[in-house]
Scaffold this active site. Structure first.
Site, PDB file in Angstrom:
ATOM      1  N   LYS A 165      61.414  47.749  60.618  1.00 56.41           N
ATOM      2  CA  LYS A 165      60.137  47.918  59.927  1.00 56.41           C
ATOM      3  C   LYS A 165      60.124  49.289  59.254  1.00 56.41           C
ATOM      4  O   LYS A 165      60.781  50.218  59.716  1.00 56.41           O
ATOM      5  CB  LYS A 165      58.999  47.846  60.954  1.00 56.41           C
ATOM      6  CG  LYS A 165      57.688  47.429  60.370  1.00 56.41           C
ATOM      7  CD  LYS A 165      57.655  45.942  60.124  1.00 56.41           C
ATOM      8  CE  LYS A 165      56.308  45.463  59.678  1.00 56.41           C
ATOM      9  NZ  LYS A 165      56.305  44.022  59.471  1.00 56.41           N
TER      10      LYS A 165
ATOM     11  N   VAL B 218      46.213  37.501  55.179  1.00 59.03           N
ATOM     12  CA  VAL B 218      46.397  36.470  56.210  1.00 59.03           C
ATOM     13  C   VAL B 218      45.045  35.937  56.687  1.00 59.03           C
ATOM     14  O   VAL B 218      44.831  34.721  56.755  1.00 59.03           O
ATOM     15  CB  VAL B 218      47.205  37.032  57.406  1.00 59.03           C
ATOM     16  CG1 VAL B 218      47.312  35.983  58.508  1.00 59.03           C
ATOM     17  CG2 VAL B 218      48.590  37.477  56.958  1.00 59.03           C
TER      18      VAL B 218
ATOM     19  N   GLY C 283      39.227  41.224  60.123  1.00 61.15           N
ATOM     20  CA  GLY C 283      40.178  41.499  59.047  1.00 61.15           C
ATOM     21  C   GLY C 283      40.435  40.243  58.240  1.00 61.15           C
ATOM     22  O   GLY C 283      41.187  39.368  58.668  1.00 61.15           O
ATOM     23  N   VAL C 284      39.776  40.144  57.066  1.00 63.53           N
ATOM     24  CA  VAL C 284      39.993  38.966  56.221  1.00 63.53           C
ATOM     25  C   VAL C 284      40.750  39.378  54.956  1.00 63.53           C
ATOM     26  O   VAL C 284      40.253  39.299  53.847  1.00 63.53           O
ATOM     27  CB  VAL C 284      38.686  38.188  55.904  1.00 63.53           C
ATOM     28  CG1 VAL C 284      38.445  37.111  56.936  1.00 63.53           C
ATOM     29  CG2 VAL C 284      37.475  39.099  55.824  1.00 63.53           C
ATOM     30  N   GLY C 285      41.978  39.845  55.183  1.00 63.23           N
ATOM     31  CA  GLY C 285      42.872  40.217  54.085  1.00 63.23           C
ATOM     32  C   GLY C 285      43.760  39.039  53.722  1.00 63.23           C
ATOM     33  O   GLY C 285      43.338  37.879  53.798  1.00 63.23           O
TER      34      GLY C 285
HETATM   35  P1  NAD Z   1      45.921  43.022  54.716  1.00 66.11           P
HETATM   36  O1  NAD Z   1      46.034  44.472  54.552  1.00 66.11           O
HETATM   37  O2  NAD Z   1      45.934  42.126  53.534  1.00 66.11           O
HETATM   38  O3  NAD Z   1      44.592  42.646  55.541  1.00 66.11           O
HETATM   39  C1  NAD Z   1      44.100  43.417  56.589  1.00 66.11           C
HETATM   40  C2  NAD Z   1      42.579  43.412  56.457  1.00 66.11           C
HETATM   41  O4  NAD Z   1      42.032  44.103  57.577  1.00 66.11           O
HETATM   42  C3  NAD Z   1      42.088  44.123  55.195  1.00 66.11           C
HETATM   43  O5  NAD Z   1      41.163  43.297  54.517  1.00 66.11           O
HETATM   44  C4  NAD Z   1      41.434  45.384  55.744  1.00 66.11           C
HETATM   45  O6  NAD Z   1      40.345  45.821  54.947  1.00 66.11           O
HETATM   46  C5  NAD Z   1      40.986  44.927  57.105  1.00 66.11           C
HETATM   47  N1  NAD Z   1      40.763  46.000  58.062  1.00 66.11           N
HETATM   48  C6  NAD Z   1      41.445  47.151  58.222  1.00 66.11           C
HETATM   49  N2  NAD Z   1      40.922  47.877  59.225  1.00 66.11           N
HETATM   50  C7  NAD Z   1      39.888  47.147  59.709  1.00 66.11           C
HETATM   51  C8  NAD Z   1      38.958  47.349  60.751  1.00 66.11           C
HETATM   52  N3  NAD Z   1      38.965  48.443  61.509  1.00 66.11           N
HETATM   53  N4  NAD Z   1      38.032  46.395  60.977  1.00 66.11           N
HETATM   54  C9  NAD Z   1      37.980  45.261  60.228  1.00 66.11           C
HETATM   55  N5  NAD Z   1      38.846  45.027  59.224  1.00 66.11           N
HETATM   56  C10 NAD Z   1      39.781  45.955  58.975  1.00 66.11           C
HETATM   57  O7  NAD Z   1      47.077  42.619  55.751  1.00 66.11           O
HETATM   58  P2  NAD Z   1      47.615  41.165  56.076  1.00 66.11           P
HETATM   59  O8  NAD Z   1      48.860  40.936  55.315  1.00 66.11           O
HETATM   60  O9  NAD Z   1      46.492  40.191  56.002  1.00 66.11           O
HETATM   61  O10 NAD Z   1      48.023  41.366  57.595  1.00 66.11           O
HETATM   62  C11 NAD Z   1      47.054  41.406  58.621  1.00 66.11           C
HETATM   63  C12 NAD Z   1      47.722  41.752  59.949  1.00 66.11           C
HETATM   64  O11 NAD Z   1      48.708  40.769  60.261  1.00 66.11           O
HETATM   65  C13 NAD Z   1      48.451  43.101  59.957  1.00 66.11           C
HETATM   66  O12 NAD Z   1      48.383  43.661  61.256  1.00 66.11           O
HETATM   67  C14 NAD Z   1      49.874  42.702  59.677  1.00 66.11           C
HETATM   68  O13 NAD Z   1      50.795  43.654  60.189  1.00 66.11           O
HETATM   69  C15 NAD Z   1      49.987  41.395  60.414  1.00 66.11           C
HETATM   70  N6  NAD Z   1      51.000  40.501  59.891  1.00 66.11           N
HETATM   71  C16 NAD Z   1      51.002  40.143  58.589  1.00 66.11           C
HETATM   72  C17 NAD Z   1      51.994  39.290  58.098  1.00 66.11           C
HETATM   73  C18 NAD Z   1      52.014  38.841  56.662  1.00 66.11           C
HETATM   74  O14 NAD Z   1      52.752  37.898  56.341  1.00 66.11           O
HETATM   75  N7  NAD Z   1      51.233  39.431  55.787  1.00 66.11           N
HETATM   76  C19 NAD Z   1      52.978  38.803  58.964  1.00 66.11           C
HETATM   77  C20 NAD Z   1      52.920  39.156  60.313  1.00 66.11           C
HETATM   78  C21 NAD Z   1      51.930  40.013  60.764  1.00 66.11           C
END
Ligand code: NAD
Length: 304
Positions: free
Chosen positions: A36, A144, A140-142
């Site tokens: 990573k 994923v 966290g509604v990003g």
């Molecule tokens: P992202 O950055 O698109 O979404 C994360 C969301 O969490 C954002 O909308 C952000 O504003 C929100 N956030 C941050 N801090 C917060 C808090 N304190 N309270 C509430 N919301 C908060 O990331 P993603 O790609 O959706 O990934 C989400 C998680 O899943 C991360 O931990 C990432 O490491 C993990 N993950 C992602 C993937 C992938 O394919 N993208 C794969 C495995 C694991």
């Protein structure tokens, strides 16, 4: 990419994340190790195209020992910029779309689908039921979290969402009937499932006693602040889906995109996440051990 307070915090995070990737690959049955990288800075404020190109130059110096891809704060367009200076990138093109959607290489759809499959398995184990009417809180509604919300909505779950930014929350409310919740209140909400989909340390010494959900199952990496937290969850009767097992969809997708595979094989492999979790849950019940410890032992058997 994250706005770390200092280099010590970043180093701790990257070491935990890379360790998690090793366990993740093992439990997903992939013939690879784990690594990573983290970048200092607020992705919305500090990211520049030149920074992404520089990251590509750096990744290239590792000559393929490390292959980078999207994660929190890093989008497909960023990886495209990195690829100007290195071929050791993934997640910018897809040969197979596991769900028939536009395949742009972003692993988030596969991660979200894997988490959805995992939540179904956890709910089945904890409640002997499906998702209809189950209350799920997504923190966290990003990339994923929002896709997970759509899957859960279509399966009849009742959604509660919180985020520090409004975009994902507004979409979940408008399109998936979700209820908006304050970030400060989401951990302790009276729901069936708590799904951490923001950042690590989602379950820690500050919030563990507030959690009312019977199931914790989400996408975030390194959800437990420590091993002891996992054991405490087990004692409290909370079923925890080990993070690196339930969130392996992205790495599974990337693995297949780089192999001779098919959309059907990708989907089957993603569905396997549910089976793997079931095995862990049953073994944890039988042994009285925490699910996180059972998963660690199973993974270590594969690579030691
Ligand atoms: P992202 O950055 O698109 O979404 C994360 C969301 O969490 C954002 O909308 C952000 O504003 C929100 N956030 C941050 N801090 C917060 C808090 N304190 N309270 C509430 N919301 C908060 O990331 P993603 O790609 O959706 O990934 C989400 C998680 O899943 C991360 O931990 C990432 O490491 C993990 N993950 C992602 C993937 C992938 O394919 N993208 C794969 C495995 C694991």
């Amino acid at each position: 990419m994250y706005n770390y307070a200092n280099s010590e915090e970043a180093l701790t995070d990257v070491l935990r994340l890379s360790r998690g990737m090793t366990y993740k690959a093992a439990m997903a049955g992939l013939a690879q190790g784990g690594g990573k990288a983290v970048i200092f800075g607020d992705p919305r404020r500090d990211k520049t195209p030149e920074m992404m190109r520089e990251m590509g130059r750096f990744v290239d110096t590792l000559k393929g020992k490390y292959i980078t891809a999207e994660d929190s704060g890093i989008a497909v367009s960023d990886i495209v910029l990195m690829s100007e200076n290195t071929k050791y990138v993934s997640g910018i093109s897809s040969k197979y779309s596991f769900d028939g959607s536009i395949a742009d290489g972003n692993p988030a759809p596969a991660t979200a689908y894997g988490v959805f499959v995992g939540i179904k398995a956890a709910v089945k184990h904890a409640f002997q039921s499906d998702l209809r009417g189950k209350k799920v809180a997504i923190k966290g509604v990003g990339h994923v979290g929002i896709r997970l919300a759509e899957h859960l909505y279509k399966e009849g779950a009742k959604l509660y969402v919180a985020d520090i930014f409004p975009d994902g929350v507004n979409k979940a409310v408008a399109e998936f009937g979700a209820t908006e919740v304050n970030v400060a209140d989401i951990d302790g909400l009276d729901v069936d499932v708590f799904s951490p989909c923001a950042l690590g340390n989602a379950i820690n010494y500050q919030n563990i006693d507030q959690i009312k959900a019977r199931v914790i199952a989400g996408a975030a990496n390194n959800q437990l602040a420590s091993n002891e937290i996992g054991e405490k969850l087990a004692k409290q009767g909370i079923l925890y889906a080990p993070d690196y097992v339930i969130n392996a969809g992205g790495i599974i997708d990337i693995y297949h995109q780089n192999s001779d595979s098919s959309a059907e094989k990708v989907r089957d492999h993603l569905n396997q996440i549910g089976e793997t979790l079931r095995t862990i849950f049953v073994e944890a019940d039988e042994s009285g051990l925490a699910t996180a410890n059972v998963a660690n032992t199973l993974a270590e058997l594969k690579f030691t």
